[in-house]
Design a protein around this motif. Structure first.
Motif, PDB file in Angstrom:
ATOM      1  N   LEU A   1       0.939  -1.386   0.059  1.00 27.79           N
ATOM      2  CA  LEU A   1       0.059   0.084   0.070  1.00 27.79           C
ATOM      3  C   LEU A   1       0.880   1.336   0.075  1.00 27.79           C
ATOM      4  CD1 LEU A   1      -2.728  -1.201   2.681  1.00 27.79           C
ATOM      5  CD2 LEU A   1      -2.965  -1.250   0.221  1.00 27.79           C
ATOM      6  N   CYS A   2       0.350   2.185  -0.577  1.00 31.97           N
ATOM      7  CA  CYS A   2       1.085   3.497  -0.495  1.00 31.97           C
ATOM      8  C   CYS A   2       0.943   4.027   0.716  1.00 31.97           C
ATOM      9  CB  CYS A   2       0.361   4.471  -1.715  1.00 31.97           C
ATOM     10  SG  CYS A   2       0.851   6.199  -1.444  1.00 31.97           S
ATOM     11  N   SER A   3       2.016   4.680   1.425  1.00 25.23           N
ATOM     12  CA  SER A   3       1.997   5.126   2.701  1.00 25.23           C
ATOM     13  C   SER A   3       1.339   6.417   3.029  1.00 25.23           C
ATOM     14  CB  SER A   3       3.499   5.190   3.405  1.00 25.23           C
ATOM     15  OG  SER A   3       4.034   6.117   2.641  1.00 25.23           O
ATOM     16  N   ARG A   4       1.390   7.130   1.916  1.00 22.79           N
ATOM     17  CA  ARG A   4       0.644   8.422   1.786  1.00 22.79           C
ATOM     18  C   ARG A   4      -1.055   8.211   1.869  1.00 22.79           C
ATOM     19  NH1 ARG A   4      -0.355  12.089  -2.230  1.00 22.79           N
ATOM     20  NH2 ARG A   4      -1.008  14.018  -1.365  1.00 22.79           N
ATOM     21  N   CYS A   5      -1.605   7.444   0.944  1.00 23.26           N
ATOM     22  CA  CYS A   5      -2.986   7.478   0.541  1.00 23.26           C
ATOM     23  C   CYS A   5      -3.508   6.161   0.786  1.00 23.26           C
ATOM     24  CB  CYS A   5      -3.477   7.645  -0.770  1.00 23.26           C
ATOM     25  SG  CYS A   5      -3.109   6.590  -1.876  1.00 23.26           S
ATOM     26  N   LYS A   6      -2.758   5.030   1.327  1.00 23.67           N
ATOM     27  CA  LYS A   6      -3.124   3.679   1.333  1.00 23.67           C
ATOM     28  C   LYS A   6      -3.818   2.958   0.527  1.00 23.67           C
ATOM     29  CE  LYS A   6      -1.826   4.208   5.885  1.00 23.67           C
ATOM     30  NZ  LYS A   6      -0.739   4.927   5.498  1.00 23.67           N
TER      31      LYS A   6
ATOM     32  N   GLY B   1      -0.858  -0.032  -6.014  1.00 22.84           N
ATOM     33  CA  GLY B   1      -0.339   0.147  -7.248  1.00 22.84           C
ATOM     34  C   GLY B   1       0.307   1.250  -7.450  1.00 22.84           C
ATOM     35  N   HIS B   2       0.780   2.127  -6.577  1.00 25.48           N
ATOM     36  CA  HIS B   2       1.972   2.960  -6.359  1.00 25.48           C
ATOM     37  C   HIS B   2       2.531   3.108  -5.159  1.00 25.48           C
ATOM     38  CE1 HIS B   2      -1.812   5.173  -5.577  1.00 25.48           C
ATOM     39  NE2 HIS B   2      -0.721   5.812  -4.530  1.00 25.48           N
ATOM     40  N   ASN B   3       3.593   3.878  -4.999  1.00 19.02           N
ATOM     41  CA  ASN B   3       4.049   4.215  -3.640  1.00 19.02           C
ATOM     42  C   ASN B   3       4.109   5.792  -3.258  1.00 19.02           C
ATOM     43  OD1 ASN B   3       6.230   5.328  -4.899  1.00 19.02           O
ATOM     44  ND2 ASN B   3       7.290   3.471  -4.788  1.00 19.02           N
TER      45      ASN B   3
ATOM     46  N   THR C   1       5.249   8.245  -5.958  1.00 21.09           N
ATOM     47  CA  THR C   1       4.699   8.258  -7.123  1.00 21.09           C
ATOM     48  C   THR C   1       3.029   8.404  -6.929  1.00 21.09           C
ATOM     49  OG1 THR C   1       4.103   5.889  -7.313  1.00 21.09           O
ATOM     50  CG2 THR C   1       6.093   6.932  -8.364  1.00 21.09           C
ATOM     51  N   CYS C   2       2.911   8.912  -5.686  1.00 25.79           N
ATOM     52  CA  CYS C   2       1.439   9.105  -5.154  1.00 25.79           C
ATOM     53  C   CYS C   2       0.678  10.165  -6.164  1.00 25.79           C
ATOM     54  CB  CYS C   2       1.211   9.200  -3.862  1.00 25.79           C
ATOM     55  SG  CYS C   2      -0.448   9.423  -3.240  1.00 25.79           S
ATOM     56  N   GLU C   3      -0.470  10.107  -6.801  1.00 25.44           N
ATOM     57  CA  GLU C   3      -0.926  11.393  -7.238  1.00 25.44           C
ATOM     58  C   GLU C   3      -2.338  11.758  -6.561  1.00 25.44           C
ATOM     59  OE1 GLU C   3       0.285  11.104 -11.804  1.00 25.44           O
ATOM     60  OE2 GLU C   3      -1.402   9.781 -11.206  1.00 25.44           O
ATOM     61  N   VAL C   4      -2.568  11.003  -5.563  1.00 25.21           N
ATOM     62  CA  VAL C   4      -3.820  11.354  -4.702  1.00 25.21           C
ATOM     63  C   VAL C   4      -3.875  12.838  -4.269  1.00 25.21           C
ATOM     64  CG1 VAL C   4      -5.656  10.458  -3.045  1.00 25.21           C
ATOM     65  CG2 VAL C   4      -4.510   8.878  -4.594  1.00 25.21           C
ATOM     66  N   GLN C   5      -5.089  13.273  -4.443  1.00 27.37           N
ATOM     67  CA  GLN C   5      -5.268  14.654  -3.924  1.00 27.37           C
ATOM     68  C   GLN C   5      -6.037  14.507  -2.633  1.00 27.37           C
ATOM     69  OE1 GLN C   5      -6.160  17.351  -7.113  1.00 27.37           O
ATOM     70  NE2 GLN C   5      -4.162  16.906  -8.175  1.00 27.37           N
TER      71      GLN C   5
HETATM   72 ZN   LIG Z   1      -0.982   7.088  -3.056  1.00 32.03          ZN
END
Ligand SMILES: [Zn+2]
Ligand SMILES: [Zn+2]
Length: 400
Positions: A382-387, A390-392, A395-399
């Motif tokens: 899981l991406c540590s920023r948005c959980k 598919g990315h980390n 590379t997180c693009e979630v706003q």
């Molecule tokens: Zn993310």
């Protein structure tokens, strides 16, 4: 035994599929040239111009019900975390190696089409066991193809009957081969005129043989290739004039030529009778025609276009968004970030092997309750920023 499974779906690919592609996925194995140690599975879509677009890859120890199920489950989770509804999807595969059961297990309400090319090859194999001349066999294969592409049950039955006149065994073989998975008259999903897996052959040469020795290098060469394809397609579409992509525009123009010779009778505000060689009923409220070409191809058939001409309406208003240039742009709008210098890393010491599952505890101390009992595998990072998957973080693009 070492566990060797690796799921990869670039955020750019998930984004591109969800925003720009039809809910149609092709499932197949990508042949590897230099290794037998693992297999590479792929789930691919088609872009608005009918070009093949990779959604996800999975490295597995072998191709079977279990590994396909594992791949599809991770794919479903990745799509769901990106808010993709996952219902009403159509899958196209050869239906073998456990795929038939795995697709219906993971995507319960999905529709599963079998590759017509594979079925026809099997049918030819069956016919070679019989006493018929090549000419008679070719005639039966033609009837079979006509049956598969017939839009109505009547036409399907007529083609099967003409095979039955020569051989009832051959006709019975066809009926036993589950035509609900390949016949346009019976299949309930949406293939948009795609009958075979052949477009997935494009991936055969994506990985140089020397990169196949390491899962990490293999996945990285896929990433590089996706980036190259994205860039060249974005460049090519700069000269397109819309609203449809060139392939779809060509298909509509073809129907348009035939629409000129028809007469249109108005039955209600949305229902029309269209007379050409035969009579068809077009419902512009439901985007349907009794010829079924509109429903099967996704683009208005000649009868529908005759109605639009009569009403002075623009047929582009009746073309789905995933045939449009704007969808094509969306498919290729995700950014694929570079990963520096993988070539200089030594993976030969087995650094790319996945860790073995932990040994069973032998002590009798009480187990700590696992935080998430529904979690399928720790391999979904899981991406540590948005959980999301598919990315980390980088590379997180979630706003938020
Ligand atoms: Zn993310
Ligand atoms: Zn029609």
């Amino acid at each position: 035994m070492k566990t060797r499974r690796f799921f990869v779906a670039l955020h750019a690919c998930l984004h591109g599929f969800i925003n720009g592609c039809r809910p149609l996925l092709f499932l197949d194995k990508v042949p590897l040239k230099a290794t037998n140690e693992y297999k590479l599975l792929v789930a691919a879509a088609v872009d608005a111009d009918d070009g093949v677009f990779p959604l996800a890859f999975n490295v597995v120890e072998d191709e079977n019900y279990d590994s396909w199920g594992w791949f599809l489950m991770h794919l479903k989770i990745a799509l769901q975390t990106h808010k993709y509804p996952c219902n009403g999807m159509t899958f196209l595969s050869n239906g073998q190696m456990g795929l038939d059961a795995a697709v219906s297990h993971v995507f319960e309400d999905g529709e599963h089409a079998f590759c017509l090319h594979h079925i026809i090859e099997e049918f030819k194999g069956e016919l070679r066991k019989g006493p018929w001349s090549q000419q008679i066999r070719e005639g039966m294969v033609e009837d079979f193809t006509r049956a598969a592409q017939a839009c109505s049950i009547e036409d399907f039955n007529a083609s099967i009957e003409s095979i039955r006149n020569i051989s009832s065994e051959a006709a019975d073989w066809i009926i036993a081969s589950k035509p609900e998975h390949w016949s346009d008259a019976i299949f309930r999903g949406f293939r948009y005129d795609h009958f075979s897996l052949n477009i997935v052959d494009a991936f055969d040469n994506w990985i140089p043989a020397k990169k196949e020795s390491s899962i990490v290098l293999m996945v990285d060469s896929l990433r590089i290739k996706i980036k190259e394809v994205t860039e060249s397609r974005l460049e090519a579409c700069k000269v397109w004039e819309g609203p449809l992509t060139p392939t779809m525009e060509y298909k509509v123009q073809d129907e348009m030529l035939k629409a000129g010779k028809m007469t249109v009778l108005c039955s209600s505000e949305t229902v029309f009778e269209v007379r050409g060689n035969a009579v068809f009923v077009v419902n512009i409220g439901n985007w349907e025609c009794t010829c079924r070409r509109w429903q099967l191809s996704g683009l208005p058939c000649m009868h529908a276009i005759a109605v639009f001409n009569r009403l002075g309406r623009c047929f582009y208003d009746y073309c789905p968004k995933f045939f449009r240039i704007e969808s094509y742009h969306l498919t290729y709008s995700g950014i694929i970030f570079p990963i520096p210098d993988l070539d200089s890393v030594d993976f030969s010491a087995g650094a790319n092997l996945l860790p073995l599952p932990p040994k069973r505890r032998t002590s009798d101390k009480p187990r700590r309750k696992r935080s998430n009992p529904n979690k399928i595998s720790t391999l979904t990072r899981l991406c540590s920023r948005c959980k999301q998957t598919g990315h980390n973080k980088a590379t997180c693009e979630v706003q938020f």
